[in-house]
Design a protein around this motif. Structure first.
Motif, PDB file in Angstrom:
ATOM      1  N   HIS A  75       0.573  -1.028  -0.247  1.00 47.51           N
ATOM      2  CA  HIS A  75      -0.055   0.094  -0.121  1.00 47.51           C
ATOM      3  C   HIS A  75       0.837   1.314  -0.194  1.00 47.51           C
ATOM      4  N   GLY A  76       1.979   0.948   0.273  1.00 45.82           N
ATOM      5  CA  GLY A  76       2.924   2.394   0.330  1.00 45.82           C
ATOM      6  C   GLY A  76       3.441   3.330   1.612  1.00 45.82           C
ATOM      7  N   SER A  77       2.175   2.416   2.763  1.00 44.86           N
ATOM      8  CA  SER A  77       2.367   3.666   4.067  1.00 44.86           C
ATOM      9  C   SER A  77       0.618   2.749   5.090  1.00 44.86           C
ATOM     10  N   TYR A  78       0.542   2.476   6.279  1.00 42.80           N
ATOM     11  CA  TYR A  78      -0.299   2.406   6.881  1.00 42.80           C
ATOM     12  C   TYR A  78      -1.954   3.554   6.896  1.00 42.80           C
ATOM     13  N   GLU A  79      -1.186   4.475   6.922  1.00 45.54           N
ATOM     14  CA  GLU A  79      -2.340   5.290   5.977  1.00 45.54           C
ATOM     15  C   GLU A  79      -2.925   5.129   5.350  1.00 45.54           C
ATOM     16  N   ALA A  80      -1.942   4.582   3.967  1.00 43.23           N
ATOM     17  CA  ALA A  80      -3.034   4.050   3.015  1.00 43.23           C
ATOM     18  C   ALA A  80      -3.561   2.744   2.521  1.00 43.23           C
ATOM     19  N   TYR A  81      -3.161   1.542   4.033  1.00 41.32           N
ATOM     20  CA  TYR A  81      -3.794   0.571   3.937  1.00 41.32           C
ATOM     21  C   TYR A  81      -5.179   0.415   4.658  1.00 41.32           C
ATOM     22  N   LEU A  82      -4.747   1.818   5.830  1.00 44.34           N
ATOM     23  CA  LEU A  82      -6.341   1.896   6.941  1.00 44.34           C
ATOM     24  C   LEU A  82      -7.495   2.797   5.529  1.00 44.34           C
ATOM     25  N   ALA A  83      -6.871   3.791   4.880  1.00 44.38           N
ATOM     26  CA  ALA A  83      -7.704   3.710   3.959  1.00 44.38           C
ATOM     27  C   ALA A  83      -8.680   2.973   2.727  1.00 44.38           C
ATOM     28  N   ASP A  84      -7.453   2.035   2.311  1.00 42.90           N
ATOM     29  CA  ASP A  84      -8.118   0.769   1.859  1.00 42.90           C
ATOM     30  C   ASP A  84      -9.450   0.085   1.985  1.00 42.90           C
ATOM     31  N   LYS A  85      -9.175  -0.526   3.739  1.00 43.44           N
ATOM     32  CA  LYS A  85      -9.899  -0.631   4.488  1.00 43.44           C
ATOM     33  C   LYS A  85     -11.348  -0.448   5.282  1.00 43.44           C
ATOM     34  N   ALA A  86     -11.012   0.779   5.128  1.00 42.25           N
ATOM     35  CA  ALA A  86     -12.126   1.763   5.175  1.00 42.25           C
ATOM     36  C   ALA A  86     -13.037   1.789   3.913  1.00 42.25           C
ATOM     37  N   LYS A  87     -12.945   1.546   3.254  1.00 39.20           N
ATOM     38  CA  LYS A  87     -13.657   1.485   2.034  1.00 39.20           C
ATOM     39  C   LYS A  87     -15.075   0.324   2.679  1.00 39.20           C
ATOM     40  N   VAL A  88     -14.491  -0.837   3.103  1.00 38.43           N
ATOM     41  CA  VAL A  88     -15.244  -2.033   3.173  1.00 38.43           C
ATOM     42  C   VAL A  88     -16.831  -1.062   3.546  1.00 38.43           C
ATOM     43  N   TYR A  89     -17.000  -0.271   4.391  1.00 36.63           N
ATOM     44  CA  TYR A  89     -17.524   1.225   4.706  1.00 36.63           C
ATOM     45  C   TYR A  89     -18.910   0.805   3.917  1.00 36.63           C
ATOM     46  N   GLU A  90     -18.046   1.802   3.475  1.00 41.12           N
ATOM     47  CA  GLU A  90     -19.062   2.797   1.985  1.00 41.12           C
ATOM     48  C   GLU A  90     -19.672   2.526   1.590  1.00 41.12           C
ATOM     49  N   ASN A  91     -21.018   3.489   1.043  1.00 41.81           N
ATOM     50  CA  ASN A  91     -22.818   2.275   1.011  1.00 41.81           C
ATOM     51  C   ASN A  91     -22.872   1.217   1.746  1.00 41.81           C
ATOM     52  N   THR A  92     -22.894   0.928   2.644  1.00 40.97           N
ATOM     53  CA  THR A  92     -23.418  -0.257   3.421  1.00 40.97           C
ATOM     54  C   THR A  92     -24.781   0.559   3.501  1.00 40.97           C
ATOM     55  N   GLN A  93     -26.297  -0.315   3.640  1.00 40.83           N
ATOM     56  CA  GLN A  93     -27.126  -0.230   3.579  1.00 40.83           C
ATOM     57  C   GLN A  93     -27.633  -0.008   4.737  1.00 40.83           C
ATOM     58  N   LYS A  94     -27.433  -1.039   5.525  1.00 43.41           N
ATOM     59  CA  LYS A  94     -27.895  -1.052   7.177  1.00 43.41           C
ATOM     60  C   LYS A  94     -27.140  -1.086   8.557  1.00 43.41           C
ATOM     61  N   ALA A  95     -25.961  -1.299   8.680  1.00 41.60           N
ATOM     62  CA  ALA A  95     -25.324  -1.576   9.598  1.00 41.60           C
ATOM     63  C   ALA A  95     -23.383  -1.634   9.431  1.00 41.60           C
ATOM     64  N   CYS A  96     -23.360  -0.541  10.301  1.00 46.05           N
ATOM     65  CA  CYS A  96     -21.505  -0.977  10.083  1.00 46.05           C
ATOM     66  C   CYS A  96     -21.549  -1.181  11.324  1.00 46.05           C
ATOM     67  N   ILE A  97     -20.300  -2.095  10.802  1.00 45.74           N
ATOM     68  CA  ILE A  97     -20.254  -3.238  12.505  1.00 45.74           C
ATOM     69  C   ILE A  97     -18.656  -2.928  12.862  1.00 45.74           C
ATOM     70  N   PHE A  98     -18.477  -2.135  14.359  1.00 43.28           N
ATOM     71  CA  PHE A  98     -17.048  -1.772  14.516  1.00 43.28           C
ATOM     72  C   PHE A  98     -16.403  -1.979  15.670  1.00 43.28           C
ATOM     73  N   ASN A  99     -15.197  -2.233  15.714  1.00 43.44           N
ATOM     74  CA  ASN A  99     -14.946  -2.803  17.151  1.00 43.44           C
ATOM     75  C   ASN A  99     -14.708  -1.789  18.487  1.00 43.44           C
ATOM     76  N   ALA A 100     -14.950  -1.464  18.878  1.00 47.88           N
ATOM     77  CA  ALA A 100     -15.328  -0.272  19.594  1.00 47.88           C
ATOM     78  C   ALA A 100     -14.187  -0.781  20.706  1.00 47.88           C
ATOM     79  N   GLU A 101     -13.081  -2.050  20.757  1.00 49.07           N
ATOM     80  CA  GLU A 101     -12.019  -1.686  21.385  1.00 49.07           C
ATOM     81  C   GLU A 101     -10.573  -0.960  20.652  1.00 49.07           C
ATOM     82  N   GLN A 102     -11.341  -0.623  19.127  1.00 45.71           N
ATOM     83  CA  GLN A 102     -10.139   0.111  18.462  1.00 45.71           C
ATOM     84  C   GLN A 102     -10.439   0.979  17.778  1.00 45.71           C
TER      85      GLN A 102
END
Length: 530
Positions: A230-257
């Motif tokens: 990915h080139g950087s940790y920030e870019a890696y996180l940005a790609d992971k975050a794309k899973v939430y885009e356009n989600t219809q009913k529920a974005c599930i997150f880790n409350a300990e992170q």
């Protein structure tokens, strides 16, 4: 040569056509496509596009017997051409004498790879296999499966398996697909009328996806990984975050992170989509968590302000389930509850779930020493969870570091290390961290030249020899009550074909050690945890 106005008009027409390709029944005929990669994902993408009527050229650097066989199959079914070898991927090929209108890449191909970089310079869109799958998921006369999307640094395969098990316990026709091993395009083309897909998504797949709109989505956890890609940790996180885009009913997150919660806060979701947390502690409102040994839901019930619905017990996960296993179960439960699955099916799904190999897999007891295979621990975050499960450890570790650091891992777990056996062609980063933070822990290195194997025979033989040598070294230094843990904290491809090959080599080496008289072997089965 086309004039600027002609080129602009052509580009606009191509963009409009690609934008219209949102179902199996759209007009894919004649579309010029280059498919990058002839492995599992690439083959499925090429095969699908050929069936849709596109004009397809496939490229791959591999010249193995398997690649040649795959290439011949694609030529038979109608590929315009299949180009193999290092030169084939050095530049973007034309399709019937013209530049492609689209490139579909296998997930492992880096954005700076020469051919993909040329596509970007020429303003040719690049999709991944998952993006293609999303666009062809709808087909006239066939039920369209909903998607539950799962990503994270660790725990993806376990969570997607649990999700599949819970959905099936609810009577739904469901299957785990994506990075878990079954290409989603293959599942879409099956004659089965699926209700829902449990989709495991890697950061690579998410990088090349833009149109996904899952019913529910989750980022299980994040830690430094794949920085080289990915080139950087920030870019890696940005790609992971794309899973939430356009989600219809529920974005599930880790409350300990907190990072995962911030991803949800910044996501552009469908109106009405909820944010739902999971925690291995007592849950707040709109969360799932643990209360007195029970997995409970305070998110998907009407009386959530002062009540909780029981979803199962820690005992349903097996004896002494580690914390990360509990987190995975809660994430899976949140996904299926968002989809409408009842609590009883969550419990039944957990009880029916059968873990796979290579994740904290007990292999044998030899003279009071436990041998455990965690080849799937391909980064420090996963290895930390594994090390935390044991008291005194002889640790087999090393491999491709993927640009991550090891200081925090070693500093945290140095007190439990009896010794370390290093594998991998270059484990200097891990060796340096051990020298800094565990200077009194003995470190033994297996060099390729020490194995006695014929290195000219290829990586498979070298890997088997390396692991056999590592197991012998670990056996020499382990004491009764210790655990020999193979949790490499690194990728496998420098000496093995895959993490599964590495794990199998470890299991075989341990069994050979038992046969050679290291002590009575009491097989501990094939159950795993993640």
């Amino acid at each position: 040569m086309k004039s600027f106005s002609e080129k602009s008009s052509s580009d606009s027409a191509t963009a409009a056509r690609l934008a219209s390709l949102t179902s199996w029944d759209a007009d894919w005929s004649g579309l010029r496509v280059v498919v990058a990669g002839i492995g599992v994902s690439g083959f499925a993408a090429a095969d699908t596009l050929i069936e849709l009527g596109a004009r397809v050229v496939v490229v791959d650097a591999s010249v193995t017997e398997r690649a040649e066989a795959q290439a011949e199959t694609l030529r038979i079914v109608g590929a315009e051409d299949v180009l193999l070898g290092p030169d084939a991927v050095a530049r973007l090929p034309k399709v019937d004498g013209e530049w492609p209108e689209l490139v579909v890449t296998s997930p492992g191909w880096r954005p700076d790879q020469a051919m993909l970089a040329e596509a970007e310079r020429r303003d040719i869109p690049v999709w991944g296999d998952v993006e293609l799958a999303w666009r062809v998921r709808t087909r006239r006369g066939k039920k369209t499966a909903d998607w539950l999307a799962i990503t994270g640094t660790n725990g993806k395969t376990t969570t997607v398996g649990m999700t599949e098990s819970m959905l099936r316990a609810a009577g739904l026709t469901a299957v785990a697909v994506g990075n878990v091993g079954t290409p989603i395009l293959d599942a879409i083309r099956e004659p089965v009328e699926y209700d829902v897909f449990a989709v495991e998504l890697s950061s690579f797949q998410l990088h090349w996806a833009s149109s996904l709109s899952p019913v529910a989505s989750v980022v299980l956890n994040v830690a430094e990984d794949h920085v080289d890609w990915h080139g950087s940790y920030e870019a890696y996180l940005a790609d992971k975050a794309k899973v939430y885009e356009n989600t219809q009913k529920a974005c599930i997150f880790n409350a300990e992170q907190i990072e995962t919660e911030r991803m949800v806060e910044e996501a552009d979701v469908v109106e009405g989509c909820r944010a739902v947390g999971f925690t291995t502690r007592t849950p707040a409102v709109s969360m799932l968590g643990v209360v007195e040994g029970l997995l409970v839901d305070r998110a998907f019930i009407e009386e959530r302000r002062d009540h909780a619905a029981e979803l199962g017990a820690l005992a349903d996960l097996g004896p002494a389930a580690p914390r990360h296993m509990v987190a995975n179960a809660l994430a899976a439960a949140a996904l299926v509850r968002a989809y409408g699955v009842e609590p009883a099916a969550v419990k039944a799904g957990l009880q029916a779930y059968q873990p796979g190999d290579h994740r904290i897999q007990p292999v044998a007891d030899l003279e009071g020493v436990a041998w455990v295979n965690d080849s799937k621990a391909t980064n420090p975050h996963a290895a930390a969870a594994s090390l935390a499960a044991f008291g005194h450890v002889v640790w087999i570790a090393g491999g491709l570091a993927k640009g991550v650091g090891y200081d925090q891992l070693v500093a945290e777990h140095a007190p439990r290390l009896r010794g370390v056996v290093l594998i991998g062609r270059d484990s200097s980063e891990l060796a340096g961290a051990l020298a800094r933070h565990a200077p009194n822990v003995p470190v033994y290195r297996v060099e390729p030249g020490q194995t006695g194997g014929d290195q000219s025979a290829g990586a498979a033989l070298a890997g088997s020899d390396v692991m056999a040598a590592a197991v012998r070294l670990a056996a020499e230094h382990a004491e009764p009550g210790d655990t020999v843990l193979m949790a490499p904290a690194a990728a496998s491809m420098d000496q093995f074909d895959s993490y599964a090959h590495r794990g199998t080599a470890f299991v075989e080496a341990v069994h050979a050690l038992a046969r050679d008289g290291a002590g009575p072997s009491r097989d501990r089965g094939e159950t795993t945890e993640e």
